[in-house]
Design a protein around this motif. Sequence first.
Motif, PDB file in Angstrom:
ATOM      1  N   ASN A   1     -32.713  -0.998  61.839  1.00  0.00           N
ATOM      2  CA  ASN A   1     -34.174  -1.002  61.784  1.00  0.00           C
ATOM      3  C   ASN A   1     -34.581  -2.285  61.074  1.00  0.00           C
ATOM      4  O   ASN A   1     -34.381  -2.431  59.870  1.00  0.00           O
TER       5      ASN A   1
ATOM      6  N   ASP B   1     -37.597  -3.540  60.711  1.00  0.00           N
ATOM      7  CA  ASP B   1     -38.920  -3.501  60.102  1.00  0.00           C
ATOM      8  C   ASP B   1     -38.767  -3.024  58.657  1.00  0.00           C
ATOM      9  O   ASP B   1     -38.635  -1.824  58.395  1.00  0.00           O
TER      10      ASP B   1
ATOM     11  N   ASN C   1     -31.300   0.290  68.696  1.00  0.00           N
ATOM     12  CA  ASN C   1     -32.292  -0.449  67.912  1.00  0.00           C
ATOM     13  C   ASN C   1     -33.380   0.527  67.486  1.00  0.00           C
ATOM     14  O   ASN C   1     -34.260   0.890  68.267  1.00  0.00           O
TER      15      ASN C   1
ATOM     16  N   THR D   1     -35.689   0.039  65.313  1.00  0.00           N
ATOM     17  CA  THR D   1     -36.919  -0.601  64.865  1.00  0.00           C
ATOM     18  C   THR D   1     -38.081  -0.017  65.658  1.00  0.00           C
ATOM     19  O   THR D   1     -38.022   0.023  66.889  1.00  0.00           O
TER      20      THR D   1
ATOM     21  N   ASP E   1     -41.194   0.635  67.914  1.00  0.00           N
ATOM     22  CA  ASP E   1     -41.970  -0.089  68.917  1.00  0.00           C
ATOM     23  C   ASP E   1     -43.199   0.756  69.212  1.00  0.00           C
ATOM     24  O   ASP E   1     -43.125   1.767  69.919  1.00  0.00           O
ATOM     25  N   HIS E   2     -44.323   0.369  68.668  1.00  0.00           N
ATOM     26  CA  HIS E   2     -45.530   1.183  68.752  1.00  0.00           C
ATOM     27  C   HIS E   2     -46.233   1.058  70.094  1.00  0.00           C
ATOM     28  O   HIS E   2     -47.262   1.713  70.313  1.00  0.00           O
ATOM     29  N   ASN E   3     -45.678   0.258  70.979  1.00  0.00           N
ATOM     30  CA  ASN E   3     -46.293   0.065  72.299  1.00  0.00           C
ATOM     31  C   ASN E   3     -45.729   1.002  73.355  1.00  0.00           C
ATOM     32  O   ASN E   3     -46.176   0.966  74.507  1.00  0.00           O
TER      33      ASN E   3
ATOM     34  N   GLY F   1     -42.484   5.715  69.778  1.00  0.00           N
ATOM     35  CA  GLY F   1     -42.032   4.587  68.965  1.00  0.00           C
ATOM     36  C   GLY F   1     -40.767   3.947  69.460  1.00  0.00           C
ATOM     37  O   GLY F   1     -40.049   3.300  68.698  1.00  0.00           O
ATOM     38  N   GLY F   2     -40.466   4.102  70.753  1.00  0.00           N
ATOM     39  CA  GLY F   2     -39.237   3.544  71.302  1.00  0.00           C
ATOM     40  C   GLY F   2     -38.049   4.397  70.920  1.00  0.00           C
ATOM     41  O   GLY F   2     -37.964   5.573  71.267  1.00  0.00           O
TER      42      GLY F   2
END
Length: 676
Positions: free
Chosen positions: A289, A291, A325, A327, A329-331, A335-336
Motif C-alpha cells: 500500500n 498511500d 497492489n 493501494t 484506487d477511489h476511481n 477502492g480497487g
Amino acid sequence: MKAGTSKLQNHRDFHEQLEALDDQPDNLSSNSTLDDVVEKSRRNFMKGGLGLAMAGFLGGCLGTTGQNHNSVRGIAARNLQQPDIGLKPIPVEQDLMFDAVNVPEGYTANVFFSWGDSVEKGASPWRPDGSNSWQEQMKQAGQNHDGIWFFPFPDKPDEHGLLVMNHEYINPTLHPNGLTITEDSHGFKQRPEHEVKKEMAAHGVSVIEVRKQSNGHWQKVNDSDYNRRITGFTPMDLTGEVAGTDFLKTVADHAGRQVLGTLNNCAMGVTPWGTYLTCEENWKNYFVNRDAEDYEQRPAHHRYGVAQDKNSNYYAWESVEPRFNATPDHNVAHGGYVNEPNRFGWVVEIDPFSPDSTPKKRTSMGRLVRECSTLSLGDDRRMAFYFGDDTRGEYVYKFVPDQVYEPGNSAANRDILDHGTLYVAVFHNDGRGEWRPLVFGQNGLTRRNGFTSQADVLVHARRAADILGATTMDRPEWVAVHPQTREVYVTLTNNKHRGKKEDQEINAANPREDNRHGQIVRFTEENSDPTATHFDWEIFLLAGDRPGATLADGSSVPENLVGDIKGDIFSSPDGIWFDYQGRLWIQTDYGDDDERNINMGTNQMLCCDPVTAEVKRFLTGPRGCEITGVTTTPDGKAMWVNIQHPAISFPASDGKTRPRSSTVLITKDDGGVIGT
C-alpha cells in the motif's frame, strides 16, 4: 535499487532477509501484558457464566506460580502413561558443510518427496537448472515443505493413505538465476511475468497418494486421481461471518465470496471429519500500500505489516498481478484491491479425498498471521482449534465451534467451522489463565472503539485482542494437544525484542529479556474441557544452552541464553506434535551460523517425554535448513519429516546441485515403532 536487473541468487541470504522482515513486530499497541489488565476486566469476565467454579480446576493441577519449570503436575502426574522412548540420542551436528540427515542407530532416513517432483498427471520432470516453466510448476511439488499430515485409507490404514503438505514460500533457487527485480521510472519494483507466476504456482499445498509396497518400501502413486496441487491461482470460497461483507469485496469480486489462491502456508491442522486445515501465515509480504496516509489509518494493513514500498523485501507481485497492489484506487469499485489483503490470513479447509472440491477459507475463525490450527476434541464431541499468531509480541488464540462433531454425518459436519467463537489467551502471573472472547459488543469491542460488526472484529482480530488485554508472547508458533490428557503445549520460538520494547515487557510466561532461544508453555483447560474459558499453565521448559557453557570466543554463555532442558539442548522450538503413543516431537528453527547458537549445531528434531520432560535428540538436518512438519502412520512405523530451505545441495548432497526442500521418510530397521 537502480533501474536494471538484480539477481538474488543466494537463497540463504533471501531467507534471512525474509526472517528480518517477519521479525518486525506489528504490535505497537500500548496494552500491558498481564497485571494491569487483570483486575479491571475480571469482574466483567466473571459475569454471564464465564466464571467457572475454581473448585473444578483439577484440584489445582498446575500449582500457583507458573514458573516452576519442568515440574510434573496435574493431569500429567495423575493420568498420563509414560511413553516408551528407547532411542539412543545423537550428538549435535557442527560440520559447517554438513549436507545430509542424521538419525539414530537402527533407523534409516530416505528422501521421499522433493520440490519439483511430479504431483498431478502429466507433470514434467524437474530440471536441475531451475528452468521449469510456471505451467510445469503447477503440476509439481512446491517449495519449502512445511506442515504435513498422513490421511489413512480405512482398508489398510498403516499401509495406504494420502500425504498432504504445505509449501510455505519460495527461494531464489526457483529460477535459473534467482529473482529478477528492476525499477520503473517512478522507482517502483518490477518483476517478470513468468517469474511471478512460477512463484505463485510454487506456493500452496500438495496432495499425493502413497502406498507401502510388498517389499516394505513406500512409494508415491504417480497416476492417482487424488494427486492434486493447490496454488496461488486456485479458486477458493470465502465462507463464514465475514463472507460477502464489504471487508472482502474488490473490483474483481463485487460479491466478496471467492478468492484466488492461498499463500504462505505454514503449519496446519486436521478435523475429526477428515479434512485438512492449511494456515496462511506471512501473507502480508505479498501486498503493498503506497498511500502513506491511508496506510496509517487502515489497521487491516498496518497492524498486520503490509509493505509500503520502502520495505524492499516484499515480492512485488503487483507489477504483474494488480490484485496484490492494495493501494486504494477511489476511481473504481470497492477502492480497487485495497481489500485484497483481507482475503488472506485465514484457515483454509481442504477435502483431500475429494480432488474436485473447492477449498474454503473459514472466516469465522479470525484473520491472523497464523501458524497452525490444532484440534482438541472433548468427550462430548465439542471442539477447540488452537492457533499461534507467529510474530514477536503477538498472541495465542482458540476457536470453539458452536456445533458438536457428529461422527458419520458428513452433512452435519460440513460447515461447522463457519459458526463459533474466537478467543484470545491471557496468562496471569499466578499460573492461571483465561480465554477472552472476540465478540462484537462485548468487553470494549464496540462502536465506541471503532468496531462496527462481528465481521469487523474478525478481520481486525489482532486489534480486538489488543483491546482485550491479551498477553504478548515470544512468537507463538505450533500447538500440540496430548492425545489422552488434552494438555496443550505451545512453542514460543524466540523474541529478541522482549524486555526492550514497552509493549513487550517481561512477564511470567515470557520471562527472559532478549529471548534468543524460546520456551514451551503447557496448560490444562478447566476440567480438561477444550471449550473452557479458564486454564492453568506452566513453563514446560526453557530452551537454550547448559549452565557454564561457553561460546566460540571462549566467553561464558549469557544468562538469557541458558535453558533448563533435561537432556539434549536445542534452540528456538517451532514445530511440535504428539504421536499416537504420546511422545512429544519438537522441531527447531534457528540460524545455525549464529554465534549464539554455535553449541546447537544444525537444526534438529527431538523426542520428549511429557511426564519427565526428558529430551532426546532424534534427527539433525543439513546446514541452513529448518526442520518442520512431522506425521506418521497410525501404527507409528513410518514417519515423514520435512527439511525446509537446505543451504548447500541437499538432497543431492553433491556440492553443486541446487538445494531442494524435501520430505524425508524415516523407518526403524527392525520394523518397529519410531521412537521406541
